[in-house]
Design an enzyme around this catalytic site. Structure first.
Site, PDB file in Angstrom:
ATOM      1  N   THR A   1      61.499  11.861  95.365  1.00 11.19           N
ATOM      2  CA  THR A   1      60.652  10.702  95.653  1.00 11.19           C
ATOM      3  C   THR A   1      59.502  10.509  94.655  1.00 11.19           C
ATOM      4  O   THR A   1      59.033   9.391  94.494  1.00 11.19           O
ATOM      5  CB  THR A   1      60.048  10.804  97.066  1.00 11.19           C
ATOM      6  OG1 THR A   1      59.376  12.051  97.190  1.00 11.19           O
ATOM      7  CG2 THR A   1      61.113  10.676  98.120  1.00 11.19           C
ATOM      8  N   ASP A   2      59.064  11.598  93.998  1.00 15.61           N
ATOM      9  CA  ASP A   2      57.850  11.474  93.173  1.00 15.61           C
ATOM     10  C   ASP A   2      57.945  10.366  92.124  1.00 15.61           C
ATOM     11  O   ASP A   2      57.008   9.599  91.947  1.00 15.61           O
ATOM     12  CB  ASP A   2      57.528  12.802  92.471  1.00 15.61           C
ATOM     13  CG  ASP A   2      56.962  13.825  93.441  1.00 15.61           C
ATOM     14  OD1 ASP A   2      56.875  13.515  94.639  1.00 15.61           O
ATOM     15  OD2 ASP A   2      56.598  14.931  92.999  1.00 15.61           O
TER      16      ASP A   2
ATOM     17  N   LYS B   1      54.996   4.880  95.339  1.00 15.83           N
ATOM     18  CA  LYS B   1      54.849   5.921  96.358  1.00 15.83           C
ATOM     19  C   LYS B   1      53.344   6.042  96.620  1.00 15.83           C
ATOM     20  O   LYS B   1      52.599   6.519  95.771  1.00 15.83           O
ATOM     21  CB  LYS B   1      55.430   7.241  95.847  1.00 15.83           C
ATOM     22  CG  LYS B   1      55.339   8.378  96.847  1.00 15.83           C
ATOM     23  CD  LYS B   1      55.962   9.666  96.307  1.00 15.83           C
ATOM     24  CE  LYS B   1      55.814  10.793  97.308  1.00 15.83           C
ATOM     25  NZ  LYS B   1      56.404  12.056  96.872  1.00 15.83           N
TER      26      LYS B   1
ATOM     27  N   THR C   1      64.806  16.166  97.339  1.00  8.33           N
ATOM     28  CA  THR C   1      65.085  16.560  98.715  1.00  8.33           C
ATOM     29  C   THR C   1      66.352  15.919  99.268  1.00  8.33           C
ATOM     30  O   THR C   1      67.105  16.531 100.012  1.00  8.33           O
ATOM     31  CB  THR C   1      63.875  16.155  99.594  1.00  8.33           C
ATOM     32  OG1 THR C   1      62.713  16.730  99.013  1.00  8.33           O
ATOM     33  CG2 THR C   1      64.022  16.630 101.005  1.00  8.33           C
TER      34      THR C   1
HETATM   35  N1  GLU Z   1      58.750  16.601  93.637  1.00 11.70           N
HETATM   36  C1  GLU Z   1      60.025  16.460  94.218  1.00 11.70           C
HETATM   37  C2  GLU Z   1      60.749  15.244  93.613  1.00 11.70           C
HETATM   38  O1  GLU Z   1      60.224  14.165  93.489  1.00 11.70           O
HETATM   39  C3  GLU Z   1      59.843  16.362  95.686  1.00 11.70           C
HETATM   40  C4  GLU Z   1      61.058  16.333  96.463  1.00 11.70           C
HETATM   41  C5  GLU Z   1      61.376  14.944  96.918  1.00 11.70           C
HETATM   42  O2  GLU Z   1      60.458  14.190  97.219  1.00 11.70           O
HETATM   43  O3  GLU Z   1      62.521  14.606  96.996  1.00 11.70           O
HETATM   44  O4  GLU Z   1      61.871  15.404  93.229  1.00 11.70           O
END
Ligand code: GLU
Length: 427
Positions: free
Chosen positions: A161-162, A240, A85
Site C-alpha cells: 500500500t505504501d 494514502k 501484504t
Molecule cells: N510497506 C509495505 C508495502 O507498502 C507495507 C505492506 C502493505 O501495506 O502492503 O509494501
C-alpha cells in the site's frame, strides 16, 4: 495438547462455538481463526472458554485447493502479484507472513473469487512497495501487455500500500487506450488478522471487473471503516492518507469513480469513465532517472538543489508551501533562489506543487510565486506531488524538453482537475 497455528480448532466462548484454522496472530487481545468460507474472524480472548484441538495441521490439505476448470461464461482475470501484504499468506510453520502464490494458494485464500471469474495468477515480485524503482513499473507494464494480448477481461495488481498510488499513476501514464481494466489492490491489515481487508478489496475489484465496462487504471480499496463498501479510486489523484486505517486511500481534488457495495455487490458510478475499447494500445514505458522531489522547509539551505545541478539532474518537483511559495525571498534565502535559477539555466525542469495536499498552486497571486515563475519554474496546478514527480520523469523519458514543458500543465490522464469543486475535500 495445545493448538498451534495451522491446526483445526473449535473455539468455545460464552455465547458461541466457532470452528476453523487457528491463525498466527499479531493482535494480543483476540484469537483469530480462518473459517471454512475463507474469511478470518477475531474472537475476543476474554470471552474464550476453551480452544479444542480437532486436527493437527497437515501442510498440503490446508494450503491448497484444486484449481477449478475454466468456466467459459465467466470473465477471465489475471492477478499479478508484486508483493506487500495483499500478496502474502500465512506460513503456519513459522507463524510469519510470506509472499508466494500459486493459483491454488490464491483460491484457497479467497475462495469466493472463483464464483465471479476465472482467475490465473502470476508472481511478478515479492517486494515491499517502498522499494519500487522505475524498472519495476516496466516489469509490471510488460506483464500487463502480455495479459492484454492473452485477451483477459481485466487485470488485478496486488501491491503493497505504501506506494500503490504512485504505481497507479506510473501505469496510467505508460498506457494510452488500455482496452481493459487494470485495478491495483492492496490491503492495510495482513491476512492473519481478523480485521484484514485483503479479501473484500480483492472481491470488490473482481466484481467491478466482471460487471462493468470500465477500461484503464484505477485503485480499489475500502471506502470507509466498515466492511460495507469499496471504492474505485482515480489512478493519478489518489493518496494514502493514513498509516493503518483500512480506508486510508482518498481521492485528492477529485471524487471516487465508483462504489461497490460488498454485501449486495451493487456497483454505482459517481463520475464519467473510459469504457472498454478497441483503439490501438500505445505503450511508453521510459522514465528519466535523474528526477528528484524536494520538500521546502523553514531554514532551508541551497545544498540539495546545488547537488542536483552538479549531478546533472533533469527534473525537480519542489513541494512548496501554500499556493506554491518557497523560501527564496529574504536575504538569507536568496541562495535558494539562485540555486533554483542555476538548476533551470543548466537545463533542469522545475515543477511546483503544494504541501497542502488539497487545492492548486497558482503562479500569479503572490509576488513570491511570480518570482519563481519568472525564472522558469512551472506551476503544477492541482497535481499531487507524487503524481507530478512520476509525470515529470515519464515526460522526460519519452518527450523532447519543449514538449515536456508544454505537457506538464496539460491534463493527460486525469492528473489535473481544472474545475475543483467543494466536495473534493475531506468533510
Ligand atoms: N510497506 C509495505 C508495502 O507498502 C507495507 C505492506 C502493505 O501495506 O502492503 O509494501
Amino acid at each position: 495438547m495445545t493448538a498451534k497455528p495451522g491446526d483445526r480448532v473449535k473455539v468455545v466462548t460464552s455465547d458461541e462455538i466457532k470452528e476453523g484454522i487457528l491463525m498466527p496472530n499479531q493482535e494480543t487481545d483476540s484469537v483469530v481463526i480462518k473459517l471454512d468460507n475463507g474469511y478470518n474472524v477475531g474472537i475476543d480472548k476474554k470471552k474464550v472458554k476453551e480452544i479444542k484441538l480437532i486436527e493437527k495441521y497437515k501442510e498440503k490439505e490446508t494450503h491448497s485447493e484444486k484449481k477449478p476448470k475454466k468456466d467459459s461464461k465467466k470473465p477471465t482475470i489475471a492477478i499479478l502479484h508484486t508483493g506487500g501484504t495483499i500478496a502474502s499468506k500465512v506460513d503456519y510453520k513459522t507463524g510469519g507472513v510470506v509472499a508466494s502464490f500459486s493459483d491454488e494458494d490464491f483460491l484457497s485464500m479467497f475462495p469466493e473469487v472463483k464464483d465471479i471469474a476465472n482467475v490465473k495468477t502470476s508472481l511478478i515480485s515479492t517486494m515491499m512497495s517502498e522499494d519500487m524503482r522505475f524498472s519495476h513499473y516496466k516489469k509490471i507494464a510488460d506483464a500487463i501487455v502480455k495479459e492484454v494480448r492473452n485477451n483477459v477481461d481485466g487485470i488485478i495488481i496486488g501491491h503493497g500500500t505504501d506506494t500503490l498510488a504512485v504505481t497507479s499513476a506510473a501505469l496510467s501514464f505508460i498506457f494510452e487506450n488500455l482496452p481493459i481494466p487494470v485495478i491495483l489492490v492492496g490491503s492495510q491489515r495482513s491476512s492473519d488478522r481478523g480485521s484484514t481487508d485483503a479479501a473484500s478489496n480483492l472481491i470488490c475489484a473482481t466484481e467491478f471487473i466482471a460487471k462493468t465496462n470500465f477500461a484503464g487504471v484505477a485503485v480499489c480499496m475500502h471506502e470507509n471503516t466498515s466492511d460495507n463498501n469499496c471504492a474505485i479510486l482515480p489512478a493519478t489523484k489518489t493518496k494514502k492518507l493514513h498509516t493503518s486505517r483500512r480506508d486510508a486511500f482518498k481521492p485528492v481534488n477529485d471524487i471516487i469513480i465508483a462504489r461497490i457495495d460488498y454485501d449486495t455487490r451493487k456497483i454505482e458510478f459517481l463520475k464519467d469513465y473510459t469504457k472498454k475499447n478497441d483503439e490501438k494500445l500505445v505503450v511508453k514505458d521510459k522514465f528519466e532517472d535523474k528526477v528528484a522531489i524536494i520538500k521546502t522547509y523553514p531554514n532551508m539551505f541551497p545544498d540539495l538543489i546545488e547537488t542536483l545541478t552538479k549531478k546533472k539532474y533533469k527534473g525537480l518537483v519542489l513541494e512548496a508551501t501554500g499556493l506554491g511559495q518557497a523560501p527564496t525571498n529574504i536575504k538569507e534565502n536568496i541562495p535558494n533562489y539562485n540555486a533554483l535559477k542555476k538548476f533551470i539555466n543548466s537545463g533542469g525542469v522545475v515543477v511546483l506543487t503544494s504541501q497542502c495536499i488539497f487545492g492548486a498552486v497558482h503562479g500569479d497571486i503572490y509576488v513570491n510565486c511570480r518570482r519563481l515563475g519568472n525564472i522558469g519554474a512551472i506551476f503544477g496546478k492541482d497535481m499531487l506531488p507524487e503524481t507530478a514527480f512520476i509525470k515529470l520523469a515519464w515526460l522526460l523519458g519519452n518527450y523532447k524538453k519543449d514538449e515536456v514543458k508544454e505537457l506538464l500543465t496539460k491534463n493527460l490522464r486525469g492528473e489535473i482537475n481544472e474545475r475543483l469543486m467543494k466536495d473534493e475535500f475531506l468533510d
